[in-house]
Design an enzyme around this catalytic site. Structure first.
Site, PDB file in Angstrom:
ATOM      1  CB  SER A 113      -2.688 -11.684   6.213  1.00 26.85           C
ATOM      2  OG  SER A 113      -3.286 -10.473   5.872  1.00 26.85           O
ATOM      3  CG  ASP A 163      -0.577  -9.071  -1.341  1.00 18.89           C
ATOM      4  OD1 ASP A 163      -1.627  -8.409  -1.225  1.00 18.89           O
ATOM      5  OD2 ASP A 163      -0.041  -9.667  -0.394  1.00 18.89           O
ATOM      6  CG  HIS A 194      -3.277 -10.688   1.007  1.00 18.47           C
ATOM      7  ND1 HIS A 194      -2.103 -10.026   1.306  1.00 18.47           N
ATOM      8  CD2 HIS A 194      -3.891 -10.888   2.212  1.00 18.47           C
ATOM      9  CE1 HIS A 194      -2.022  -9.829   2.613  1.00 18.47           C
ATOM     10  NE2 HIS A 194      -3.082 -10.349   3.187  1.00 18.47           N
TER      11      HIS A 194
END
Ligand code: MLT
Length: 214
Positions: A113, A163, A194
Site C-alpha cells: 500500500s 480494491d 486492498h
C-alpha cells in the site's frame, strides 16, 4: 513482536529493525509498511517469503493523525508529490547508509500500500537504490516523474480485483511506466481487496525464490 537484533542498530536516519541474514546468497529485503503500520509489521512476512534473508524494515517518517506513512497525502489516493520526492530521496539515502552499516547488497523492496507507493517512487527517482521490488496494491506515485532507466529490474506487482483504493487503470499505468524504463514487470490481479491474502504471500515467495539471489 519479537525479532532478532544481534547488535545495537547504528544511528541511521530512520527508526528501523534489522535482522541479519542466516543464509548466504539471499538478497536482503527492504520491508515497507502500509499507512498506520510500523517497522515490526512486515517482519513475519519477510521471514516467510525469503527465509534466511537479511531484513531491513524502516518506519515511515510522516505521521497522519498518529499513523506512520512514507509520504504526505492530501486525500486518499491524492499525493503531495513534492513530499513524495523529498521522502523518496530521504529513504534512498537511508538505504545507502544502512547498506554500508550492515554490509548489505542492494535490497529487494517488499512494499504494501503506502509502502508499495514509496517503493515505486524510489524506482522512478533513485533507480539504483533497489535490486527489485514486490509491490502489493501499488499505484502511480508521481504524475510526471523524471526520465530514468531500470534495465532488467525485476518487479512483481500484485493488485486486487476488488480494491476500493487502487483503480485498475492506475495500477496498469504504473506497470506500463516501469516497463517503459526497462523493468521486467510481472503484473497480476488477484481476487482480493486492498488487504493481503495468502495468494499474495505465495506469489511473493515464488518471485523472491526466482530473483532474490546475490
Ligand atoms: C497511499 O496513500 O499511499 C495510498 O492511498 C495507500 C494507502 O496508504 O492507503
Amino acid at each position: 513482536m519479537a525479532s532478532t537484533l544481534t547488535r545495537d542498530p547504528p544511528a541511521l536516519a530512520f527508526t528501523h529493525r534489522f535482522e541479519p541474514a542466516t543464509k548466504a546468497g539471499a538478497a536482503p529485503l527492504l520491508l515497507l509498511h502500509g499507512t498506520g503500520g510500523d517497522e515490526a509489521d512486515l517482519l513475519p512476512i519477510g521471514r516467510m517469503i525469503a527465509p534466511g534473508a537479511a531484513l531491513l524494515s524502516p518506519r515511515g517518517q510522516v505521521s497522519e493523525g498518529g499513523m506512520p506513512r512514507f509520504f504526505r497525502r492530501l486525500a486518499e489516493g491524492v499525493f503531495d508529490e513534492q513530499d513524495v520526492v523529498r521522502r523518496a530521496h530521504d529513504l534512498a539515502d537511508f538505504i545507502g547508509a544502512a547498506r554500508a552499516a550492515y554490509g548489505l547488497a542492494a535490497p529487494v523492496a517488499v512494499g504494501f500500500s503506502n509502502g508499495a507507493n514509496i517503493a515505486a517512487a524510489l524506482m522512478l527517482l533513485r533507480p539504483e537504490a533497489l535490486a527489485g521490488a514486490v509491490l502489493l496494491r501499488a499505484m502511480v506515485p508521481l504524475s510526471d516523474p523524471p526520465a530514468g532507466e531500470l534495465p532488467g529490474t525485476p518487479v512483481l506487482m500484485l493488485s486486487g480485483a476488488m480494491d476500493p483504493i487502487v483503480p485498475a487503470e492506475n495500477a496498469a499505468r504504473l506497470a506500463t511506466l516501469l516497463s517503459a524504463r526497462g523493468a521486467q514487470v510481472e503484473h497480476r490481479t488477484l481476487p482480493a481487496s486492498h488487504g493481503l491474502t495468502s495468494a499474495d504471500l505465495t506469489a511473493a515467495r515464488d518471485f523472491i525464490a526466482r530473483i532474490g539471489k546475490v
